[in-house]
Design a protein around this motif. Structure first.
Motif, PDB file in Angstrom:
ATOM      1  N   UNK A   6       0.825  -1.204   0.000  1.00 49.27           N
ATOM      2  CA  UNK A   6       0.000   0.000   0.000  1.00 49.27           C
ATOM      3  C   UNK A   6       0.861   1.257   0.000  1.00 49.27           C
ATOM      4  N   UNK A   7       1.938   1.240   0.785  1.00 44.07           N
ATOM      5  CA  UNK A   7       2.842   2.382   0.814  1.00 44.07           C
ATOM      6  C   UNK A   7       3.471   2.607  -0.558  1.00 44.07           C
ATOM      7  N   UNK A   8       3.888   1.530  -1.213  1.00 45.43           N
ATOM      8  CA  UNK A   8       4.487   1.656  -2.537  1.00 45.43           C
ATOM      9  C   UNK A   8       3.522   2.239  -3.554  1.00 45.43           C
ATOM     10  N   UNK A   9       2.252   1.802  -3.503  1.00 42.97           N
ATOM     11  CA  UNK A   9       1.251   2.354  -4.416  1.00 42.97           C
ATOM     12  C   UNK A   9       1.048   3.847  -4.168  1.00 42.97           C
ATOM     13  N   UNK A  10       0.985   4.225  -2.902  1.00 44.50           N
ATOM     14  CA  UNK A  10       0.694   5.613  -2.561  1.00 44.50           C
ATOM     15  C   UNK A  10       1.862   6.542  -2.871  1.00 44.50           C
ATOM     16  N   UNK A  11       3.086   6.070  -2.650  1.00 43.44           N
ATOM     17  CA  UNK A  11       4.247   6.955  -2.777  1.00 43.44           C
ATOM     18  C   UNK A  11       5.142   6.600  -3.966  1.00 43.44           C
ATOM     19  N   UNK A  12       4.627   5.716  -4.821  1.00 44.18           N
ATOM     20  CA  UNK A  12       5.234   5.468  -6.126  1.00 44.18           C
ATOM     21  C   UNK A  12       6.663   4.923  -6.041  1.00 44.18           C
ATOM     22  N   UNK A  13       6.811   3.836  -5.300  1.00 44.71           N
ATOM     23  CA  UNK A  13       8.059   3.090  -5.352  1.00 44.71           C
ATOM     24  C   UNK A  13       7.719   1.607  -5.475  1.00 44.71           C
ATOM     25  N   UNK A  14       8.686   0.848  -5.911  1.00 45.91           N
ATOM     26  CA  UNK A  14       8.450  -0.557  -6.262  1.00 45.91           C
ATOM     27  C   UNK A  14       8.460  -1.444  -5.024  1.00 45.91           C
ATOM     28  N   UNK A  15       7.506  -2.361  -4.948  1.00 44.44           N
ATOM     29  CA  UNK A  15       7.435  -3.339  -3.857  1.00 44.44           C
ATOM     30  C   UNK A  15       7.165  -4.721  -4.450  1.00 44.44           C
ATOM     31  N   UNK A  16       7.976  -5.678  -4.053  1.00 50.44           N
ATOM     32  CA  UNK A  16       7.794  -7.073  -4.457  1.00 50.44           C
ATOM     33  C   UNK A  16       7.735  -7.935  -3.201  1.00 50.44           C
ATOM     34  N   UNK A  17       6.806  -8.851  -3.148  1.00 49.74           N
ATOM     35  CA  UNK A  17       6.680  -9.755  -2.000  1.00 49.74           C
ATOM     36  C   UNK A  17       6.930 -11.181  -2.470  1.00 49.74           C
ATOM     37  N   UNK A  18       7.957 -11.801  -1.905  1.00 53.49           N
ATOM     38  CA  UNK A  18       8.259 -13.193  -2.205  1.00 53.49           C
ATOM     39  C   UNK A  18       7.532 -14.079  -1.200  1.00 53.49           C
ATOM     40  N   UNK A  19       6.610 -14.920  -1.676  1.00 48.41           N
ATOM     41  CA  UNK A  19       5.841 -15.766  -0.769  1.00 48.41           C
ATOM     42  C   UNK A  19       6.608 -17.050  -0.452  1.00 48.41           C
ATOM     43  N   UNK A  20       5.966 -17.917   0.321  1.00 49.09           N
ATOM     44  CA  UNK A  20       6.644 -19.122   0.797  1.00 49.09           C
ATOM     45  C   UNK A  20       7.113 -20.012  -0.358  1.00 49.09           C
ATOM     46  N   UNK A  21       6.292 -20.142  -1.386  1.00 53.06           N
ATOM     47  CA  UNK A  21       6.680 -20.969  -2.527  1.00 53.06           C
ATOM     48  C   UNK A  21       7.910 -20.396  -3.227  1.00 53.06           C
ATOM     49  N   UNK A  22       7.934 -19.069  -3.373  1.00 54.59           N
ATOM     50  CA  UNK A  22       9.084 -18.433  -4.014  1.00 54.59           C
ATOM     51  C   UNK A  22      10.338 -18.585  -3.159  1.00 54.59           C
ATOM     52  N   UNK A  23      10.178 -18.479  -1.858  1.00 52.33           N
ATOM     53  CA  UNK A  23      11.321 -18.626  -0.956  1.00 52.33           C
ATOM     54  C   UNK A  23      11.907 -20.034  -1.046  1.00 52.33           C
ATOM     55  N   UNK A  24      11.038 -21.031  -1.139  1.00 51.55           N
ATOM     56  CA  UNK A  24      11.517 -22.415  -1.282  1.00 51.55           C
ATOM     57  C   UNK A  24      12.256 -22.595  -2.595  1.00 51.55           C
ATOM     58  N   UNK A  25      11.699 -22.042  -3.664  1.00 51.83           N
ATOM     59  CA  UNK A  25      12.323 -22.182  -4.978  1.00 51.83           C
ATOM     60  C   UNK A  25      13.687 -21.491  -5.033  1.00 51.83           C
ATOM     61  N   UNK A  26      13.832 -20.406  -4.292  1.00 52.14           N
ATOM     62  CA  UNK A  26      15.074 -19.629  -4.312  1.00 52.14           C
ATOM     63  C   UNK A  26      16.113 -20.144  -3.324  1.00 52.14           C
TER      64      UNK A  26
END
Length: 463
Positions: free
Chosen positions: A174-194
């Motif tokens: 929400x902060x990224x949308x409001x203040x125009x910066x990039x936000x990426x969230x790596x979920x549990x599946x992505x963490x396992x893959x990485x």
């Protein structure tokens, strides 16, 4: 609250005047301008003492205390006599006034009201001798900084059930949308893959899945990239190496590093700082379950190193290991800094006055200490010598996460983190365990301080 710079004293407005000891008006014998001393010379004027040799931080602290103590009694219109203040002093004073209205009653069904001065109808007139661009910049920066600090304190003061890792991720998105910066969230599946095995190992005892939050402020033109890594343990029981029950409820604050990083990246975006700032926040709970990581287990990590887990309550360094490795490898930063409420040892060493600073880079240490001096968010250097390296040696793995001795705990934790920095030449570790959550004027109990937001922002501005 509306803040306006004015050249004349407004009528029908209480005026607050600031005095240094020895420079108070000489026509009265009662007011000596001692620090936090108040005097009402008339119905429309309030005098506030700053003490003998006030620093810039004095302006912030005395006004924050004053406005908080009376936050339910201020009129809706106030004037600050700022004719003798520099832009820096004005910014500190306004930050104090704005934070004085902070309301910690987050979940009360019938909260006590605060003055309308702190709401949309409130008016603060800044009486100055001339209206200059630096004065308006000070006003704007103070407002943005105070708003971010209040948001960070809300995160810190929220209980664990109100801010699991996914809520931190939602906050960032929400902060990224409001203040125009990039936000990426790596979920549990992505963490396992990485291969984020150290972070995943800490989360095994919790029903709440872990995430890694990546926030990025990238200006159109920049010369340097700074990666900030923040420990995001949203509640820490200690895991199988469980903590005593007496103060376990305070472990809702174990995401103080994450909160500081989230706030700093948002503030960098608000202020449009000409530095690329990346936040890496590994977030998880550390709970107890039949599937929890056990003392003695050997786990993998994103860096490819194996870790013998001696103590599951030394979990912060495990998730930071993955965060630091990822930040260093992925972004190739000019500066790499991590913040964490990491050890009780640093509190035993420095108390609640300063955070521990660990770095082998003297130039970086000097820059951070200068920022600490300017902001009042104190740092004190502690050694990072290889004399302590043997304390993290393991017989069966590459490293162990705890040495099990009642000495040098904060230093040994820093030596562990150093292993996962890819030998970055400009890395610093800030152990903020004693300063992120403590005694404040906002509550009779301990509360979040937003430590790190002003410190890191000042560092970035002067990089």
């Amino acid at each position: 609250m509306n803040i306006s710079l004015v050249l004349e004293k407004p009528t029908s407005s209480l005026v607050i005047r600031l005095f240094t000891s020895g420079q108070e008006p000489g026509d009265q014998p009662f007011f000596k301008a001692e620090k936090n001393e108040l005097w009402w010379p008339g119905e429309q004027e309030l005098w506030l003492g700053l003490g003998k040799v006030p620093s810039t931080i004095t302006y912030l602290k005395v006004l924050r205390l004053l406005f908080h103590k009376r936050k339910d009694r201020w009129p809706s219109r106030l004037t600050l006599d700022a004719r003798a203040l520099s832009a820096e002093q004005l910014g500190a004073a306004l930050n104090g006034i704005l934070l004085g209205g902070y309301n910690v009653q987050l979940y009360k069904s019938d909260p006590k009201p605060v003055s309308t001065f702190f709401g949309e109808r409130g008016e603060l007139f800044v009486w100055t001798s001339e209206v200059l661009p630096e004065g308006q910049r000070a006003v704007d920066k103070a407002r943005h900084t105070a708003e971010v600090q209040a948001r960070v304190m809300d995160l810190m003061n929220a209980p664990g059930n109100k801010k699991p890792p996914r809520v931190l991720a939602e906050w960032a998105l929400e902060s990224g949308r409001q203040h125009k910066y990039r936000v990426t969230v790596l979920d549990q599946a992505a963490l396992k893959a990485m291969g984020m095995h150290a972070l995943l190992s800490v989360s095994r005892g919790s029903a709440e899945p872990p995430v890694m939050i990546l926030t990025e402020h990238t200006p159109e033109s920049y010369q340097k990239t700074v990666v900030l890594v923040g420990k995001g343990v949203t509640f820490d029981t200690g895991g199988i190496s469980i903590k005593p029950s007496a103060n376990m409820h305070l472990m809702k604050s174990d995401m103080g590093g994450a909160a500081a990083v989230l706030g700093t990246v948002e503030l960098a975006a608000r202020l449009q700082l000409p530095v690329r700032v990346v936040g890496v926040i590994p977030a998880t709970e550390n709970c107890v379950d039949g599937d929890s990581t056990k003392p003695g287990d050997v786990i993998d990590s994103y860096a490819g190193k194996t870790i013998e887990v001696i103590d599951t309550d030394a979990e912060g360094r495990l998730i930071l290991a993955d965060g630091l490795s990822y930040g260093a490898q992925t972004y190739q930063p000019d500066v790499l800094i991590d913040l964490a409420t990491l050890t009780g040892s640093v509190v035993q060493t420095l108390g609640y006055a300063a955070a521990g600073l660990f770095t082998a880079n003297d130039d970086l240490a000097a820059q951070l200490r200068q920022a600490a001096e300017r902001t009042g968010e104190k740092l004190w250097p502690l050694p990072l010598w290889d004399d302590y390296k043997e304390e993290i040696a393991s017989d069966i793995a590459d490293v162990r996460n705890y040495h099990g001795k009642p000495l040098a705990g904060a230093i040994v934790a820093a030596k562990f983190l150093e292993v996962f920095t890819n030998e970055h030449p400009t890395w610093a570790h800030l152990d903020i365990a004693g300063v992120a959550f403590g005694d404040t004027e906002f509550t009779p109990n301990r509360a979040g301080t937003a430590f790190g937001v002003r410190l890191l922002t000042d560092f970035l501005e002067n990089l």
